[in-house]
Design an enzyme around this catalytic site. Sequence first.
Site, PDB file in Angstrom:
ATOM      1  N   ARG A 224       4.260 -21.837  -0.952  1.00 22.86           N
ATOM      2  CA  ARG A 224       2.826 -22.139  -0.792  1.00 22.86           C
ATOM      3  C   ARG A 224       2.092 -22.096  -2.139  1.00 22.86           C
ATOM      4  O   ARG A 224       1.166 -21.314  -2.318  1.00 22.86           O
ATOM      5  CB  ARG A 224       2.163 -21.191   0.200  1.00 22.86           C
ATOM      6  CG  ARG A 224       2.831 -21.146   1.553  1.00 22.86           C
ATOM      7  CD  ARG A 224       2.072 -20.263   2.538  1.00 22.86           C
ATOM      8  NE  ARG A 224       2.738 -20.275   3.842  1.00 22.86           N
ATOM      9  CZ  ARG A 224       2.362 -19.549   4.889  1.00 22.86           C
ATOM     10  NH1 ARG A 224       1.313 -18.748   4.778  1.00 22.86           N
ATOM     11  NH2 ARG A 224       3.012 -19.611   6.029  1.00 22.86           N
TER      12      ARG A 224
ATOM     13  N   ASP B 131      -5.914 -17.462   0.504  1.00 22.98           N
ATOM     14  CA  ASP B 131      -5.824 -18.446   1.581  1.00 22.98           C
ATOM     15  C   ASP B 131      -7.203 -19.039   1.852  1.00 22.98           C
ATOM     16  O   ASP B 131      -8.204 -18.318   1.934  1.00 22.98           O
ATOM     17  CB  ASP B 131      -5.275 -17.809   2.859  1.00 22.98           C
ATOM     18  CG  ASP B 131      -3.758 -17.583   2.790  1.00 22.98           C
ATOM     19  OD1 ASP B 131      -3.160 -17.868   1.731  1.00 22.98           O
ATOM     20  OD2 ASP B 131      -3.190 -17.114   3.798  1.00 22.98           O
TER      21      ASP B 131
ATOM     22  N   ASP C 143      -4.650 -11.111   3.739  1.00 21.09           N
ATOM     23  CA  ASP C 143      -4.558 -11.759   2.432  1.00 21.09           C
ATOM     24  C   ASP C 143      -5.222 -10.869   1.383  1.00 21.09           C
ATOM     25  O   ASP C 143      -6.012  -9.986   1.706  1.00 21.09           O
ATOM     26  CB  ASP C 143      -5.297 -13.102   2.432  1.00 21.09           C
ATOM     27  CG  ASP C 143      -4.787 -14.048   3.507  1.00 21.09           C
ATOM     28  OD1 ASP C 143      -3.567 -14.067   3.756  1.00 21.09           O
ATOM     29  OD2 ASP C 143      -5.625 -14.772   4.081  1.00 21.09           O
TER      30      ASP C 143
ATOM     31  N   ASP D 229       0.550 -10.899   3.327  1.00 21.42           N
ATOM     32  CA  ASP D 229       0.322 -12.311   3.648  1.00 21.42           C
ATOM     33  C   ASP D 229      -0.088 -13.037   2.367  1.00 21.42           C
ATOM     34  O   ASP D 229       0.542 -12.845   1.330  1.00 21.42           O
ATOM     35  CB  ASP D 229      -0.687 -12.451   4.796  1.00 21.42           C
ATOM     36  CG  ASP D 229      -0.618 -13.822   5.444  1.00 21.42           C
ATOM     37  OD1 ASP D 229       0.489 -14.378   5.563  1.00 21.42           O
ATOM     38  OD2 ASP D 229      -1.667 -14.362   5.826  1.00 21.42           O
TER      39      ASP D 229
END
Length: 445
Positions: A316, A264, A221, A260
Amino acid sequence: MRRTAVGAALVAAALAVTGTPAPAAPAAPALSRLAQEIGRQALPAKDGWAAEGTGTTGGAAAAPDRIRVVRTRAELVDALGGDNATNATPKIVYVAGTVDGFEGPDGALLDCADLADPGYTLDGYLAAYDPAVWGRVDPSGPLEAARVRSVANQTRQTQITVGANTTIVGLRGARLTGLTLMIDRVSNVIVRNLTLTDARDCFPAWSPTDGDAGNWNSQYDQISVRRSEHVWVDHNTFTDGDNPDSGQPVHFGRPYQVHDGSLDVTHTASLVTASWNRFAGRDKLMLIGSSNTVGPDVGRLKVTVHHNLFDGDLQRLPRVRFGQVDVHENHYRLGGPGFAYALGVGVQSAIHAENNFFTLAGDVDVADLIQDWGGTALTERGSWLRQGGGPARPVDLLGAYNAAHDPDLDGDAGWTPTLRAAPVLPTPLVPLVVGAFAGAGRLPL
Ligand code: CA
Ligand code: CA
């Protein structure tokens, strides 16, 4: 009266942008007074979940010798106190220019081949695990083991751990590229005014049973928050830089995914505020909760997502499991190839979405802005929509979702946010305010 309320909300929004008044900062060389003040700023009172309890102050209490300006990866790691993430001394780290996670010990940039284990090549990996040869089971054996060792090499190089009581601020034009800020098992971290680009994985994993046709998955991330509390991520810009997913090859019929998440929040992390950020052209953006297991994440994963611009992102925005997540006054500009959904309603999630503005390309179905990943409810109110050049109008996202999909989601997620620094703006103002103030380069330093 309405005008007064709007005026008060605008003033409050402007105050939220500039933050709380800072105590007098000790002199640090080469830093403007404004930069010194911003480095010392704490999260304003009531500004989202990160304001709960003790609030979030980052490195505000840093002694003068713990205020550093860094221009290289090595300087960044040193200023953060080393790679072990256990340095809890209050510290303020200013980033100047571009810091690249691939900078080797001598400052020269490494490439993926420099980080690969001797037993790994992509060609070898593709030959070994082609589903036509290997079948649809997880890779295992020497090449997969060599890939895992390669990932460990890269993690040591491009994953930068951040200790407790830290503020990282980008000076004008600062950029972190090819690296991950790993905030794990710590408390009280602030990240502001940075442009983060291309946190790429040199060694993506093939996951043959992820989805109908398998998927390539990346490890890294741009910012990971794990097992941590009181984290404020504010006024940053997140992109894939000059390495967009659209430029990647296709292997085994699926896009070779080297990226990614942007931000997160997983593994029992909680009390995070993500405000005034700009996320542009990214795929998997913000995963809140990474496992459906009903266990330690219950009661955690509390995140506030406000005044962000989601610009051309695919999915997301955020995707939530378990957490009470307040998503308010964000501007979503979505549509085009690969767009999947905005709000992901996962297991035991409790999203409260309020006064968000959606600017959509003509081909997006409003009913698809919500995706049910095993949740049961979502509170949604005050949403506005402008689609395909038409006029802006209020829209009932949940109603549109429920009309098109089964089972229906309940309209009450079971909680009402109280940690708000200001009353919400009228939704039609959201694109204007977010456009003017969200992202890196908007803070006055
Ligand atoms: Ca991730
Ligand atoms: Ca239905």
